[in-house]
Design a protein around this motif. Structure first.
Motif, PDB file in Angstrom:
ATOM      1  N   ASP A   1      82.504  56.257  31.422  1.00  0.00           N
ATOM      2  CA  ASP A   1      81.897  55.118  30.857  1.00  0.00           C
ATOM      3  C   ASP A   1      80.802  54.475  31.968  1.00  0.00           C
ATOM      4  O   ASP A   1      79.840  53.822  31.469  1.00  0.00           O
ATOM      5  CB  ASP A   1      82.836  54.069  30.957  1.00  0.00           C
ATOM      6  N   ALA A   2      80.743  54.975  33.075  1.00  0.00           N
ATOM      7  CA  ALA A   2      79.621  54.508  34.143  1.00  0.00           C
ATOM      8  C   ALA A   2      79.852  55.428  35.387  1.00  0.00           C
ATOM      9  O   ALA A   2      80.847  56.041  35.553  1.00  0.00           O
ATOM     10  CB  ALA A   2      80.251  53.180  34.476  1.00  0.00           C
ATOM     11  N   CYS A   3      78.795  55.636  36.043  1.00  0.00           N
ATOM     12  CA  CYS A   3      78.838  56.177  37.523  1.00  0.00           C
ATOM     13  C   CYS A   3      78.546  55.247  38.162  1.00  0.00           C
ATOM     14  O   CYS A   3      77.725  54.215  38.337  1.00  0.00           O
ATOM     15  CB  CYS A   3      77.966  57.420  37.313  1.00  0.00           C
ATOM     16  N   VAL A   4      78.974  55.494  39.563  1.00  0.00           N
ATOM     17  CA  VAL A   4      78.554  54.758  40.829  1.00  0.00           C
ATOM     18  C   VAL A   4      78.015  55.552  41.894  1.00  0.00           C
ATOM     19  O   VAL A   4      78.463  56.552  42.371  1.00  0.00           O
ATOM     20  CB  VAL A   4      79.794  53.967  41.587  1.00  0.00           C
ATOM     21  N   GLY A   5      76.501  55.211  42.406  1.00  0.00           N
ATOM     22  CA  GLY A   5      76.009  55.962  43.580  1.00  0.00           C
ATOM     23  C   GLY A   5      76.351  55.452  44.771  1.00  0.00           C
ATOM     24  O   GLY A   5      76.211  54.010  44.993  1.00  0.00           O
ATOM     25  N   TYR A   6      76.250  56.062  45.732  1.00  0.00           N
ATOM     26  CA  TYR A   6      76.340  55.467  47.160  1.00  0.00           C
ATOM     27  C   TYR A   6      75.104  55.983  47.924  1.00  0.00           C
ATOM     28  O   TYR A   6      74.628  56.947  48.105  1.00  0.00           O
ATOM     29  CB  TYR A   6      77.347  55.834  47.880  1.00  0.00           C
ATOM     30  N   HIS A   7      74.251  54.913  48.539  1.00  0.00           N
ATOM     31  CA  HIS A   7      72.955  55.218  48.955  1.00  0.00           C
ATOM     32  C   HIS A   7      72.611  54.731  50.210  1.00  0.00           C
ATOM     33  O   HIS A   7      72.949  53.532  50.635  1.00  0.00           O
ATOM     34  CB  HIS A   7      71.707  54.409  48.013  1.00  0.00           C
ATOM     35  N   ARG A   8      72.412  55.800  51.150  1.00  0.00           N
ATOM     36  CA  ARG A   8      72.266  55.213  52.608  1.00  0.00           C
ATOM     37  C   ARG A   8      70.682  55.069  52.679  1.00  0.00           C
ATOM     38  O   ARG A   8      69.807  56.047  52.247  1.00  0.00           O
ATOM     39  CB  ARG A   8      72.394  56.318  53.411  1.00  0.00           C
TER      40      ARG A   8
ATOM     41  N   ALA B   1      67.981  54.776  27.264  1.00  0.00           N
ATOM     42  CA  ALA B   1      69.138  55.731  26.680  1.00  0.00           C
ATOM     43  C   ALA B   1      69.174  57.000  27.719  1.00  0.00           C
ATOM     44  O   ALA B   1      70.240  57.604  27.737  1.00  0.00           O
ATOM     45  CB  ALA B   1      68.752  56.031  25.380  1.00  0.00           C
ATOM     46  N   ASP B   2      67.951  57.500  28.224  1.00  0.00           N
ATOM     47  CA  ASP B   2      68.011  58.590  29.038  1.00  0.00           C
ATOM     48  C   ASP B   2      68.826  58.687  30.145  1.00  0.00           C
ATOM     49  O   ASP B   2      69.884  59.461  30.661  1.00  0.00           O
ATOM     50  CB  ASP B   2      66.528  59.257  29.483  1.00  0.00           C
ATOM     51  N   ALA B   3      68.940  57.420  30.899  1.00  0.00           N
ATOM     52  CA  ALA B   3      69.801  57.153  32.018  1.00  0.00           C
ATOM     53  C   ALA B   3      71.181  57.209  31.419  1.00  0.00           C
ATOM     54  O   ALA B   3      72.301  57.810  32.131  1.00  0.00           O
ATOM     55  CB  ALA B   3      69.426  55.873  32.599  1.00  0.00           C
ATOM     56  N   GLY B   4      71.563  56.541  30.374  1.00  0.00           N
ATOM     57  CA  GLY B   4      72.777  56.288  29.997  1.00  0.00           C
ATOM     58  C   GLY B   4      73.429  57.773  29.508  1.00  0.00           C
ATOM     59  O   GLY B   4      74.587  57.953  29.596  1.00  0.00           O
TER      60      GLY B   4
ATOM     61  N   ALA C   1      75.833  52.274  33.451  1.00  0.00           N
ATOM     62  CA  ALA C   1      76.760  52.509  32.280  1.00  0.00           C
ATOM     63  C   ALA C   1      76.160  53.431  31.410  1.00  0.00           C
ATOM     64  O   ALA C   1      75.096  53.879  31.399  1.00  0.00           O
ATOM     65  CB  ALA C   1      77.209  51.124  31.780  1.00  0.00           C
ATOM     66  N   ALA C   2      77.068  53.771  30.682  1.00  0.00           N
ATOM     67  CA  ALA C   2      76.537  54.999  29.585  1.00  0.00           C
ATOM     68  C   ALA C   2      75.794  54.357  28.247  1.00  0.00           C
ATOM     69  O   ALA C   2      75.274  55.026  27.758  1.00  0.00           O
ATOM     70  CB  ALA C   2      77.891  55.451  28.900  1.00  0.00           C
ATOM     71  N   ASP C   3      75.550  53.289  28.521  1.00  0.00           N
ATOM     72  CA  ASP C   3      74.655  52.545  27.509  1.00  0.00           C
ATOM     73  C   ASP C   3      73.258  52.430  28.185  1.00  0.00           C
ATOM     74  O   ASP C   3      72.160  51.698  27.751  1.00  0.00           O
ATOM     75  CB  ASP C   3      74.911  51.090  26.848  1.00  0.00           C
ATOM     76  N   GLY C   4      72.970  52.828  29.596  1.00  0.00           N
ATOM     77  CA  GLY C   4      71.749  52.654  30.232  1.00  0.00           C
ATOM     78  C   GLY C   4      72.014  51.497  31.054  1.00  0.00           C
ATOM     79  O   GLY C   4      70.800  51.352  31.817  1.00  0.00           O
ATOM     80  N   SER C   5      72.693  50.556  31.051  1.00  0.00           N
ATOM     81  CA  SER C   5      72.575  49.276  32.038  1.00  0.00           C
ATOM     82  C   SER C   5      72.879  49.615  33.375  1.00  0.00           C
ATOM     83  O   SER C   5      73.655  50.793  33.692  1.00  0.00           O
ATOM     84  CB  SER C   5      73.628  48.362  31.460  1.00  0.00           C
ATOM     85  N   ALA C   6      72.112  48.943  34.470  1.00  0.00           N
ATOM     86  CA  ALA C   6      72.131  49.395  35.595  1.00  0.00           C
ATOM     87  C   ALA C   6      72.462  48.267  36.703  1.00  0.00           C
ATOM     88  O   ALA C   6      71.628  47.036  36.261  1.00  0.00           O
ATOM     89  CB  ALA C   6      71.303  50.277  36.369  1.00  0.00           C
ATOM     90  N   ALA C   7      73.012  48.215  37.671  1.00  0.00           N
ATOM     91  CA  ALA C   7      73.084  47.073  38.703  1.00  0.00           C
ATOM     92  C   ALA C   7      73.043  47.757  40.201  1.00  0.00           C
ATOM     93  O   ALA C   7      73.573  48.951  40.294  1.00  0.00           O
ATOM     94  CB  ALA C   7      74.514  46.223  38.453  1.00  0.00           C
ATOM     95  N   TRP C   8      72.633  47.016  40.886  1.00  0.00           N
ATOM     96  CA  TRP C   8      72.402  47.314  42.388  1.00  0.00           C
ATOM     97  C   TRP C   8      73.197  46.360  43.366  1.00  0.00           C
ATOM     98  O   TRP C   8      72.804  45.235  43.371  1.00  0.00           O
ATOM     99  CB  TRP C   8      70.988  47.160  42.575  1.00  0.00           C
ATOM    100  N   PHE C   9      73.742  46.796  44.448  1.00  0.00           N
ATOM    101  CA  PHE C   9      74.560  46.153  45.162  1.00  0.00           C
ATOM    102  C   PHE C   9      74.317  46.370  46.895  1.00  0.00           C
ATOM    103  O   PHE C   9      75.013  47.189  47.233  1.00  0.00           O
ATOM    104  CB  PHE C   9      75.970  46.239  44.910  1.00  0.00           C
TER     105      PHE C   9
ATOM    106  N   VAL D   1      75.214  59.519  32.261  1.00  0.00           N
ATOM    107  CA  VAL D   1      76.294  59.153  32.667  1.00  0.00           C
ATOM    108  C   VAL D   1      77.348  59.746  31.429  1.00  0.00           C
ATOM    109  O   VAL D   1      78.507  60.164  31.734  1.00  0.00           O
ATOM    110  CB  VAL D   1      76.671  57.604  32.582  1.00  0.00           C
ATOM    111  N   ALA D   2      76.858  59.803  30.006  1.00  0.00           N
ATOM    112  CA  ALA D   2      77.833  60.021  29.338  1.00  0.00           C
ATOM    113  C   ALA D   2      78.139  61.552  29.237  1.00  0.00           C
ATOM    114  O   ALA D   2      79.301  62.054  28.838  1.00  0.00           O
ATOM    115  CB  ALA D   2      77.149  59.870  27.616  1.00  0.00           C
TER     116      ALA D   2
END
Length: 219
Positions: free
Chosen positions: A127-134, A115-118, A173-181, A121-122
């Protein structure tokens, strides 16, 4: 966007510590894609030197693609401002990179960061944030080739390069879900599961938003 040596060292240390301490609530997010309801996104770009000239990067292409598909997307810059909300976003992105940069280059199922990560974002009103990582400045040196007949065996070439992406997009996402690409890196062109470049990472992120990748183990 270039990290200072001190910042790169700090993030590399954070990566080591994070590998030993799991994130709160980490684990596969059950059920369909948790990103299916996302309509408004904030794209997070790190800018260590606001005076430096910036070339077009994957976030520019992503914002245009999202807009063309009916999403609302804006870009915020972190690393050079004093706004408290953006400092929290900056820390969240570093937390994600520290945890995930040394994982296999292939896609993974969404994880629940908590919830802290979400909440971060909130606070952005998204609804979600996207980060760009080098990730180039986080990679350790390649292992030497196996010693002929003596000494401890080294991992195979495939194992040595499996954890070496050069860049990644993260989706939270604002619910604390995350994915990595993650994409690229030595040997990626020989791995049919790997993303080769930022364009493929953008396609994979869009698939997650649409829900078409929600049940894919991705390796």
């Amino acid at each position: 966007m270039t990290r200072t040596p001190a910042r790169a060292a700090a993030l590399a240390l954070a990566a080591t510590l994070a590998a030993c301490a799991p994130l709160a609530g980490e684990g596969p997010a059950p059920g369909p894609s948790p990103f299916r309801a996302v309509k408004k996104l904030v794209l997070v770009r790190r800018v260590d030197d606001p005076r430096a000239q910036r070339a077009r990067d994957p976030l520019d292409a992503l914002r245009e693609t999202l807009a063309a598909r009916g999403y609302e997307a804006s870009i915020v810059e972190v690393g050079s401002r004093e706004d408290a909300a953006l400092r929290e976003v900056d820390r969240l992105e570093e937390r994600i990179a520290a945890r995930m940069w040394n994982r296999e280059r292939v896609l993974a199922r969404p994880e629940a960061l908590g919830a802290d990560a979400g909440a971060v974002v909130a606070k952005l009103g998204a609804d979600a944030c996207v980060g760009y990582h080098r990730l180039l400045d986080l990679l350790p040196p390649l292992l030497p080739p196996p010693a002929p007949g003596w000494g401890p065996p080294y991992p195979s070439e495939r194992a040595a390069v499996a954890r070496r992406p050069v860049g990644a997009l993260s989706l939270v996402a604002a619910d604390g879900s995350a994915a990595w690409f993650p994409w690229g890196g030595q040997g990626s062109e020989r791995d049919p599961r790997a993303l080769i470049n930022p364009a493929e990472a953008i396609d994979a992120l869009l698939a997650a938003l649409s829900g078409s990748a929600g049940d894919d183990d991705g390796g």
